[in-house]
Motif scaffolding. Structure first.
Motif, PDB file in Angstrom:
ATOM      1  N   GLY A 286      -0.951  10.535   4.652  1.00  0.00           N
ATOM      2  CA  GLY A 286      -0.913   9.751   6.575  1.00  0.00           C
ATOM      3  C   GLY A 286      -0.804   8.937   6.641  1.00  0.00           C
ATOM      4  O   GLY A 286       0.271   8.481   7.797  1.00  0.00           O
ATOM      5  N   GLY A 287      -1.371   7.852   5.988  1.00  0.00           N
ATOM      6  CA  GLY A 287      -0.538   6.460   6.417  1.00  0.00           C
ATOM      7  C   GLY A 287       0.719   5.884   6.831  1.00  0.00           C
ATOM      8  O   GLY A 287       1.018   5.376   7.311  1.00  0.00           O
ATOM      9  N   TYR A 288       1.061   6.045   5.660  1.00  0.00           N
ATOM     10  CA  TYR A 288       1.931   5.858   5.171  1.00  0.00           C
ATOM     11  C   TYR A 288       3.890   6.240   5.897  1.00  0.00           C
ATOM     12  O   TYR A 288       4.142   5.757   6.754  1.00  0.00           O
ATOM     13  CB  TYR A 288       2.901   6.008   3.458  1.00  0.00           C
ATOM     14  CG  TYR A 288       4.113   5.905   3.107  1.00  0.00           C
ATOM     15  CD1 TYR A 288       4.595   4.542   2.916  1.00  0.00           C
ATOM     16  CD2 TYR A 288       5.325   7.254   3.640  1.00  0.00           C
ATOM     17  CE1 TYR A 288       5.841   4.295   2.599  1.00  0.00           C
ATOM     18  CE2 TYR A 288       6.359   6.531   3.194  1.00  0.00           C
ATOM     19  CZ  TYR A 288       6.640   5.512   3.291  1.00  0.00           C
ATOM     20  OH  TYR A 288       8.427   5.248   3.182  1.00  0.00           O
ATOM     21  N   MET A 289       2.879   7.969   6.732  1.00  0.00           N
ATOM     22  CA  MET A 289       3.643   8.788   7.140  1.00  0.00           C
ATOM     23  C   MET A 289       3.890   8.094   8.872  1.00  0.00           C
ATOM     24  O   MET A 289       4.808   7.663   9.291  1.00  0.00           O
ATOM     25  CB  MET A 289       3.150  10.119   7.304  1.00  0.00           C
ATOM     26  CG  MET A 289       4.052  10.993   8.886  1.00  0.00           C
ATOM     27  SD  MET A 289       3.455  12.459   8.401  1.00  0.00           S
ATOM     28  CE  MET A 289       1.608  12.181   9.036  1.00  0.00           C
ATOM     29  N   VAL A 290       2.523   7.828   9.062  1.00  0.00           N
ATOM     30  CA  VAL A 290       2.350   6.629  10.309  1.00  0.00           C
ATOM     31  C   VAL A 290       3.425   5.420  10.833  1.00  0.00           C
ATOM     32  O   VAL A 290       4.109   5.433  11.932  1.00  0.00           O
ATOM     33  CB  VAL A 290       0.779   6.955  10.694  1.00  0.00           C
ATOM     34  CG1 VAL A 290       0.609   5.539  12.292  1.00  0.00           C
ATOM     35  CG2 VAL A 290       0.753   8.356  11.145  1.00  0.00           C
ATOM     36  N   GLY A 291       3.090   4.870   9.409  1.00  0.00           N
ATOM     37  CA  GLY A 291       3.368   3.366   9.704  1.00  0.00           C
ATOM     38  C   GLY A 291       5.351   3.406   9.560  1.00  0.00           C
ATOM     39  O   GLY A 291       5.813   2.938  10.408  1.00  0.00           O
ATOM     40  N   ALA A 292       5.368   4.784   8.719  1.00  0.00           N
ATOM     41  CA  ALA A 292       7.058   4.806   7.896  1.00  0.00           C
ATOM     42  C   ALA A 292       7.932   4.759  10.172  1.00  0.00           C
ATOM     43  O   ALA A 292       9.617   4.433  10.100  1.00  0.00           O
ATOM     44  CB  ALA A 292       7.775   5.809   7.174  1.00  0.00           C
ATOM     45  N   SER A 293       7.045   6.403  10.125  1.00  0.00           N
ATOM     46  CA  SER A 293       7.761   6.787  11.959  1.00  0.00           C
ATOM     47  C   SER A 293       7.607   5.987  13.007  1.00  0.00           C
ATOM     48  O   SER A 293       8.583   6.167  13.076  1.00  0.00           O
ATOM     49  CB  SER A 293       7.097   7.604  11.898  1.00  0.00           C
ATOM     50  OG  SER A 293       7.265   8.267  13.052  1.00  0.00           O
ATOM     51  N   PRO A 477      -1.689   1.423   8.567  1.00  0.00           N
ATOM     52  CA  PRO A 477      -1.509   2.542   8.145  1.00  0.00           C
ATOM     53  C   PRO A 477      -0.993   3.229   7.042  1.00  0.00           C
ATOM     54  O   PRO A 477      -1.492   3.362   5.938  1.00  0.00           O
ATOM     55  CB  PRO A 477      -0.970   3.396   9.712  1.00  0.00           C
ATOM     56  CG  PRO A 477      -1.229   2.771  10.592  1.00  0.00           C
ATOM     57  CD  PRO A 477      -0.884   0.642   9.965  1.00  0.00           C
ATOM     58  N   ALA A 478       0.320   2.013   6.857  1.00  0.00           N
ATOM     59  CA  ALA A 478       1.002   2.273   6.078  1.00  0.00           C
ATOM     60  C   ALA A 478       0.617   0.940   4.058  1.00  0.00           C
ATOM     61  O   ALA A 478       1.751   1.057   3.400  1.00  0.00           O
ATOM     62  CB  ALA A 478       2.333   1.885   6.305  1.00  0.00           C
ATOM     63  N   MET A 479      -0.616   0.803   4.973  1.00  0.00           N
ATOM     64  CA  MET A 479      -0.987  -0.432   3.831  1.00  0.00           C
ATOM     65  C   MET A 479      -0.951   0.794   2.576  1.00  0.00           C
ATOM     66  O   MET A 479      -1.003   1.829   2.104  1.00  0.00           O
ATOM     67  CB  MET A 479      -2.009  -0.717   3.704  1.00  0.00           C
ATOM     68  CG  MET A 479      -3.425  -0.005   3.817  1.00  0.00           C
ATOM     69  SD  MET A 479      -4.924  -0.300   4.813  1.00  0.00           S
ATOM     70  CE  MET A 479      -5.711  -1.570   3.160  1.00  0.00           C
ATOM     71  N   LEU A 480      -0.800   0.160   1.058  1.00  0.00           N
ATOM     72  CA  LEU A 480      -0.877  -0.033  -0.425  1.00  0.00           C
ATOM     73  C   LEU A 480      -2.661   0.573  -0.440  1.00  0.00           C
ATOM     74  O   LEU A 480      -3.036   0.330   0.367  1.00  0.00           O
ATOM     75  CB  LEU A 480      -0.740  -0.194  -1.783  1.00  0.00           C
ATOM     76  CG  LEU A 480      -1.870  -1.735  -1.993  1.00  0.00           C
ATOM     77  CD1 LEU A 480      -1.033  -2.294  -3.177  1.00  0.00           C
ATOM     78  CD2 LEU A 480      -1.574  -2.851  -0.615  1.00  0.00           C
ATOM     79  N   THR A 481      -2.550   1.839  -0.895  1.00  0.00           N
ATOM     80  CA  THR A 481      -4.276   2.278  -1.089  1.00  0.00           C
ATOM     81  C   THR A 481      -5.007   1.373  -2.203  1.00  0.00           C
ATOM     82  O   THR A 481      -5.998   1.175  -1.881  1.00  0.00           O
ATOM     83  CB  THR A 481      -4.520   3.790  -0.791  1.00  0.00           C
ATOM     84  OG1 THR A 481      -2.897   4.259  -2.222  1.00  0.00           O
ATOM     85  CG2 THR A 481      -3.680   4.718   0.149  1.00  0.00           C
ATOM     86  N   THR A 482      -4.233   1.066  -3.252  1.00  0.00           N
ATOM     87  CA  THR A 482      -4.593   1.222  -4.652  1.00  0.00           C
ATOM     88  C   THR A 482      -3.301   0.618  -5.550  1.00  0.00           C
ATOM     89  O   THR A 482      -2.403   1.256  -5.301  1.00  0.00           O
ATOM     90  CB  THR A 482      -5.573   1.409  -5.711  1.00  0.00           C
ATOM     91  OG1 THR A 482      -6.493   0.887  -6.120  1.00  0.00           O
ATOM     92  CG2 THR A 482      -5.460   3.133  -6.429  1.00  0.00           C
ATOM     93  N   LEU A 483      -4.011   0.262  -7.091  1.00  0.00           N
ATOM     94  CA  LEU A 483      -2.980   0.138  -7.083  1.00  0.00           C
ATOM     95  C   LEU A 483      -3.010   1.172  -8.555  1.00  0.00           C
ATOM     96  O   LEU A 483      -4.624   1.131  -8.954  1.00  0.00           O
ATOM     97  CB  LEU A 483      -2.959  -1.310  -7.979  1.00  0.00           C
ATOM     98  CG  LEU A 483      -2.479  -2.946  -7.588  1.00  0.00           C
ATOM     99  CD1 LEU A 483      -2.622  -3.984  -8.587  1.00  0.00           C
ATOM    100  CD2 LEU A 483      -0.951  -2.515  -7.454  1.00  0.00           C
TER     101      LEU A 483
END
Ligand code: WT7
Length: 642
Positions: A286-293, A477-483
């Motif tokens: 979700g978040g990555y999609m929003v940030g990338a787009s 939004p596109a931040m890493l969620t964790t390691l």
């Protein structure tokens, strides 16, 4: 980090470039829109990103834009459901983009393959079906060890489509590296190719896979899907190894898309940190999609007629975000090139731009400096008039390379977007927009919705012009969620160095106009030609050699690669018996590092020492070694004395 000379140049750089009127008139984000975007983001951070999320299709909308209850484990769009592939591919089949070119691929020999959205969709569905038939399901990892070929894009999307997590291992990494990533991810399926062409050579990738696999644990890589690219003779081991084309032949061109929770993982990508082992950065649907787009649409100003040439390998974050997902999410056409950028000669990339009429060219400073070295006559031979935007990422571009890029590739006609971001940020964070006033060597202002700042070690903002740590004060939004497998490391490395801020690991300064100037890494991470290399990783590789007792690695400035590695080694006395002289031993150590880590980690020089300088607590004084090497006097201590 750039040579110190460049740093001085940054301090006096005063040229500015204003956008051409036509650029402003035609931009997706016009000056009034940008002002409004900053105003909204400032007034209501979450409203800004919610608006961006509404540009995409969701199977279920979010219960909240952001859940920060368990910070720094931020959850963007909790409750929302989607799949990035629904937006990147499926949805195009129902609109006008269906028959538009999604992907133009050029092989090193000049062969070309093109895929419309519809064709890509069908191919992805076939592989998705095949992966399902192999037992891959939601949440499982699929490892990709792939060269830059169309099937690589297909494999990423097919994995994501069925809810699996892709774990890309760049094809330049070694067998050992691949084995470790396979073991970490426990991927039961590995997708690879027989080989590929680079620099006029045929590289046998499958041979590296065969070397890596004997050491993997349990059910890991029990199936290896092999794309036939070169047609070379390779070992196919039954029943483990299957040809991609045989597998796809029986599959349906339709496949259901798994509907994911916004926070479900989409991919892991490894990157170097300050420890001996690379860390697996996790990004979600979700978040990555929003940030990338959103950033691709706004920063790269994408229009239906654009042809975007991203030189990054799909195996890096740049390839993931702006070579695959960003372009497909926005219905753009992207160019993927297989081979070496200077093969057969220095006009190769300009030739590709000319052949397909590329409108956007996204490259790296190392590439620009390489082209610069060969001279402007190469780009001059080609018609580059289709270009309208240039982009750069990965390392400091510096005013000199900026000007060359602007003048000789952009014909003094295209804004240069020097984008600052990281594997961890998932999307561009600090960057000019096409309508921005540009300053050569600066990465411009933080994008709307990105709370970037420069602070001291207490987290206090430093005055304009002063150097400090680059941080981000609000989640994006596109931040890493964790390691992966290391929640504690995620919190410690990124959010606890300066409490409440995301710590990027870079040093930067900001000028009176709010423009950022990146100076380099603040930690023991080198940036060799835009690739992050942890000194600890290289030191661990060196120490794994039977004749090495201790090792220290430092970065030194390099005209082309930005930075190169130099190793200081304390060797076991037996080395003298094993090698003719220090040079022969040094070559062996360089080859050893190459075998351990892969060809991207180039050790420029190896110096033998009797001892290494250390702090009283035993930490290696790398800065002392580096300063000695650069002939600089160490003033005011090393900062590592404790
Ligand atoms: C590091 C991140 C994001 C894709 C490529 C690299 C450096 C990145 C710039 C830039 C100066 C830059 C930083 C950063 N970096 N972009 N425009 N100017 N430096 O991703 O491997 O995660 O490396 O690359 O030092 O921390 P990465």
């Amino acid at each position: 980090m750039t040579p110190t000379g460049t740093l001085d140049a940054l301090l006096v750089e005063e040229r500015v470039f204003r956008p051409a009127p036509a650029t402003v008139i035609e931009a997706n984000v016009k000056p009034a829109d940008l002002a409004e975007a900053y105003r909204l983001a400032e007034a209501d951070h979450l409203a800004y990103w919610e608006k961006a999320a509404l540009e995409l299709e969701w199977h279920r909308k979010w219960d909240a834009v952001l859940d920060d209850g368990k910070a720094p484990f931020y959850r963007w769009f909790p409750g929302a459901r989607t799949n990035i592939v629904h937006n990147a591919l499926d949805r195009h089949v129902h609109i006008w983009t269906k028959n538009k070119l999604a992907l133009i691929w050029e092989g090193e020999a000049g062969d070309c393959r093109k895929f419309t959205y519809f064709e890509l969709y069908r191919e992805v569905n076939r592989l998705a079906g095949a992966l399902r038939a192999l037992g891959v399901s939601r949440g499982d990892r699929v490892c990709l060890y792939m060269p830059p070929i169309p099937e690589t894009v297909v494999a990423m999307l097919a994995a994501a489509k069925i809810g699996a997590v892709h774990v890309f291992v760049f094809a330049g990494y070694s067998a050992k590296f691949l084995r470790e990533r396979l073991n970490d991810s426990k991927a039961r399926v590995l997708v690879t190719a027989d080989g590929f062409y680079r620099g006029g050579r045929c590289i046998n990738l499958k041979a590296v896979v065969d070397e890596a696999l004997p050491g993997v644990r349990g059910e890991t890589a029990e199936t290896v899907v092999v794309v036939r690219r070169t047609g070379d003779d390779i070992d196919m081991q039954e029943p483990r190894d299957l040809y991609y084309h045989d597998l796809l032949r029986q599959e349906s061109p339709e496949a259901a898309t798994e509907i994911m929770e916004a926070g479900d993982p989409l991919f892991w990508l490894h990157t170097s940190g300050t420890t001996g082992r690379p860390k697996a950065v996790v990004h979600n649907h979700g978040g990555y999609m929003v940030g990338a787009s959103h950033t691709f649409r706004t920063v790269f100003d994408i229009k239906p007629t654009d042809i975007h040439f991203c030189t990054a390998d799909p195996g890096w974050i740049t390839g993931h975000t702006y070579g695959v997902y960003g372009p497909l999410l926005t219905g753009a056409t992207v160019i993927l090139y297989e081979g070496h950028p200077l093969y057969p000669q220095a006009d190769r990339l300009p030739t590709i731009i000319e052949r397909y009429g590329a409108t956007i060219f996204y490259a790296t400073p190392t590439l620009v400096r390489m082209l610069m070295r060969y001279g402007p006559q190469y780009p001059k031979k080609r018609d580059l008039s289709t270009l309208r935007l240039l982009g750069s990422v990965g390392e400091p571009l510096g005013p000199e390379a900026w000007m060359w890029f602007y003048k000789h590739i952009g014909r003094s006609n295209c804004p240069v977007l020097d984008t600052w971001w990281q594997t961890e940020t998932g999307m561009a964070m600090i960057s000019p927009m096409p309508i921005s006033v540009l300053k050569p060597g600066s990465v411009g202002k933080a994008l709307p919705g990105i709370a970037a700042d420069v602070v001291d070690d207490k987290g206090q903002a430093v005055p304009p012009g002063q150097g400090g740590f680059l941080v981000v004060k609000k989640p994006w939004p596109a931040m890493l969620t964790t390691l992966e497998g290391d929640d504690a490391g995620y919190a410690r490395d990124y959010w606890e160095r300066i409490p409440g801020c995301y710590f990027a690991g870079d040093v930067a300064r900001r000028d009176e106009d709010g423009y950022f100037w990146i100076q380099g890494r603040a930690d023991d991470v080198l940036n060799i030609a835009g690739h992050r290399v942890g000194t600890a990783e290289v030191e661990a590789a060196l120490c794994a050699h039977r004749l090495v007792t201790e090792a220290a690695v430092v970065g030194l400035p390099d005209k082309i690669k930005g930075e190169v590695a130099k190793a200081f080694v304390v060797a076991a006395p037996e080395w003298r018996a094993a090698f003719a002289d220090a040079d022969a031993f040094a070559s062996e150590l360089r080859a050893h590092v190459r075998r351990e880590l892969g060809p991207i980690v180039v050790i420029k020089a190896v110096e033998l020492r009797d001892t290494l300088p250390r702090t009283r607590s035993g930490k290696i004084l790398r800065r002392k070694l580096r300063a000695e090497e650069l002939g600089q006097a160490l003033e005011g201590g090393t900062g590592e004395e404790e």
